[in-house]
Design a protein around this motif. Structure first.
Motif, PDB file in Angstrom:
ATOM      1  N   UNK A 159     117.687  49.803  30.482  1.00 29.66           N
ATOM      2  CA  UNK A 159     118.810  49.778  29.427  1.00 29.66           C
ATOM      3  C   UNK A 159     119.893  48.715  29.225  1.00 29.66           C
ATOM      4  N   UNK A 160     119.814  47.511  30.080  1.00 29.23           N
ATOM      5  CA  UNK A 160     120.497  46.721  29.989  1.00 29.23           C
ATOM      6  C   UNK A 160     120.357  45.785  28.739  1.00 29.23           C
ATOM      7  N   UNK A 161     121.689  45.393  28.160  1.00 29.81           N
ATOM      8  CA  UNK A 161     121.563  44.775  26.768  1.00 29.81           C
ATOM      9  C   UNK A 161     120.852  43.461  26.741  1.00 29.81           C
ATOM     10  N   UNK A 162     121.008  42.795  28.027  1.00 32.96           N
ATOM     11  CA  UNK A 162     120.663  41.430  28.124  1.00 32.96           C
ATOM     12  C   UNK A 162     120.137  41.333  29.620  1.00 32.96           C
ATOM     13  N   UNK A 163     119.223  40.411  29.834  1.00 36.78           N
ATOM     14  CA  UNK A 163     118.504  40.222  31.383  1.00 36.78           C
ATOM     15  C   UNK A 163     118.725  38.595  31.206  1.00 36.78           C
ATOM     16  N   UNK A 164     119.491  38.014  32.130  1.00 36.83           N
ATOM     17  CA  UNK A 164     119.673  36.556  32.372  1.00 36.83           C
ATOM     18  C   UNK A 164     119.459  36.138  33.697  1.00 36.83           C
ATOM     19  N   UNK A 165     118.477  35.069  33.735  1.00 36.92           N
ATOM     20  CA  UNK A 165     117.786  34.800  35.025  1.00 36.92           C
ATOM     21  C   UNK A 165     117.952  33.352  35.500  1.00 36.92           C
ATOM     22  N   UNK A 166     117.691  33.005  36.667  1.00 39.87           N
ATOM     23  CA  UNK A 166     117.786  31.678  36.878  1.00 39.87           C
ATOM     24  C   UNK A 166     116.449  30.855  36.881  1.00 39.87           C
ATOM     25  N   UNK A 167     115.702  31.597  37.292  1.00 39.73           N
ATOM     26  CA  UNK A 167     114.229  31.048  37.036  1.00 39.73           C
ATOM     27  C   UNK A 167     113.143  32.086  36.869  1.00 39.73           C
ATOM     28  N   UNK A 168     112.666  32.236  35.767  1.00 44.87           N
ATOM     29  CA  UNK A 168     111.638  33.036  35.130  1.00 44.87           C
ATOM     30  C   UNK A 168     110.683  33.368  36.074  1.00 44.87           C
ATOM     31  N   UNK A 169     110.040  32.375  36.700  1.00 42.22           N
ATOM     32  CA  UNK A 169     108.907  32.702  37.419  1.00 42.22           C
ATOM     33  C   UNK A 169     109.168  33.408  38.697  1.00 42.22           C
ATOM     34  N   UNK A 170     110.452  33.258  39.163  1.00 41.59           N
ATOM     35  CA  UNK A 170     110.599  33.965  40.307  1.00 41.59           C
ATOM     36  C   UNK A 170     110.971  35.274  40.215  1.00 41.59           C
ATOM     37  N   UNK A 171     111.885  35.521  39.405  1.00 44.81           N
ATOM     38  CA  UNK A 171     112.287  37.103  38.939  1.00 44.81           C
ATOM     39  C   UNK A 171     111.422  37.998  38.800  1.00 44.81           C
TER      40      UNK A 171
END
Length: 333
Positions: A245-257
């Motif tokens: 339900x989070x409005x945004x998901x922000x990451x450092x490295x897409x491949x890792x997360x």
């Protein structure tokens, strides 16, 4: 041409060569470099030594994390992990790590150094750097889960860029929380409150989880609009309902997360995918995306940790060590 010698640096020497303020600046600069594609960061390779696998039964893991740092013209790799089990029983810190630096033109090994201290410092700095692009105010209220070394460095790093008006800390070991409060009293400008129950710490503008818990202890109903949540551990820490339900998901490295940390289980269940990720921290740092939190939003931010940050900080340490003639030179060849 004679093969150059490799500089060896131990943890105490590294501590004398770098400050948290410098680490925050290096992490931020490297995030920008990642955002524009000048820093190269392959996804980490995991060796599961019993962290989640049934075999071998050593309650640990190691990651291989290579990177090339464009703005420093440096390359290297961190070999790092965490161990519970026998290591914990003997009283050693959870994290164990080494960093190797090379000359990216010739491949000679420039340095071999302890990586545990840099890991702790840059992990805190990643949170602080990301927050700079997510919140609009200088004074913040912080909820912290985990009062160990990572809890200390998270707080120290955030304090470089923000005034912590209130910090609520929860740890399953109350003595750890009490020690944390004493250690951090001169770092936190506001008051430090030791939470008796986990829900009591889920208050503020920012919630940071730095635990070794395998339980989804941070509940969706505790997290109010206007909050940024950082689950920094190797496991999920927050429940599925909040992530979905989070409005945004922000990451450092897409491949890792997609393969480790908070999103892993939901990705495996095909409830989440790359399309659910709003942007990377690098894109925000480089000015390519603007994602500051709104009052009605809840943001999930996942700086899982990249080799690029470790190699960038280690390079700065190496350059200072050379300048100050610190460390021992060793000829491997």
């Amino acid at each position: 041409m004679k093969t150059p010698e490799t500089l060896l640096l131990n943890q105490e020497q590294i501590k004398s060569l770098i400050t948290m303020k410098e680490v925050v600046e290096i992490v931020d600069r490297t995030s920008k470099d990642l955002g524009v594609g000048k820093t190269i960061n392959p996804t980490k390779v995991l060796l599961d030594l019993g962290e989640t696998a049934a075999y071998p039964p050593y309650s640990g893991f190691m990651n291989a994390m290579p990177a090339y740092i464009g703005w420093e013209d440096s390359a290297g790799i961190k070999w790092a992990g965490g161990f519970l089990g026998e290591r914990k029983a003997l009283g050693f810190p959870y994290i164990t790590a080494m960093i190797l630096l090379i000359d990216p033109k010739l491949g000679f090994f420039r340095a071999a150094m302890d990586g545990a201290y840099i890991t702790n410092m840059r992990t805190g700095a990643q949170t602080a750097s990301a927050l700079k692009y997510l919140v609009n105010k200088k004074k913040i209220k912080l909820g912290l889960y985990g009062a160990g070394m990572q809890g200390h460095t998270q707080t120290e790093a955030i304090s470089v860029l923000f005034d912590i008006d209130e910090l609520r800390v929860y740890d399953v070991n109350r003595q750890a929380s009490e020690k944390f409060a004493q250690d951090m009293k001169d770092v936190v400008k506001g008051k430090i409150i030791i939470a008796d129950k986990p829900e009591d710490a889920a208050q503020g503008d920012v919630i940071v989880c730095v635990t070794q818990s395998k339980d989804k202890f941070l509940k969706n109903e505790w997290i109010k609009p206007g909050t940024v949540v950082f689950p920094m551990g190797s496991y999920q820490e927050c429940d599925d309902e909040f992530i979905l339900s989070a409005d945004k998901i922000i990451v450092d490295c897409i491949g890792q997360v997609l393969h480790r940390g908070a999103l892993r289980g939901l990705v495996e269940e095909k409830k989440l995918s790359e399309k659910n990720i709003t942007c990377t921290i690098g894109e925000m740092a480089a000015g390519l995306k603007e994602e500051r939190i709104q009052k009605n939003e809840r943001i999930l931010c996942l700086p899982i940790g990249t080799g690029a940050m470790d190699v960038a900080v280690a390079t700065a340490v190496y350059n200072k060590a050379v300048e100050k003639s610190i460390g021992v030179k060793f000829a491997f060849v």
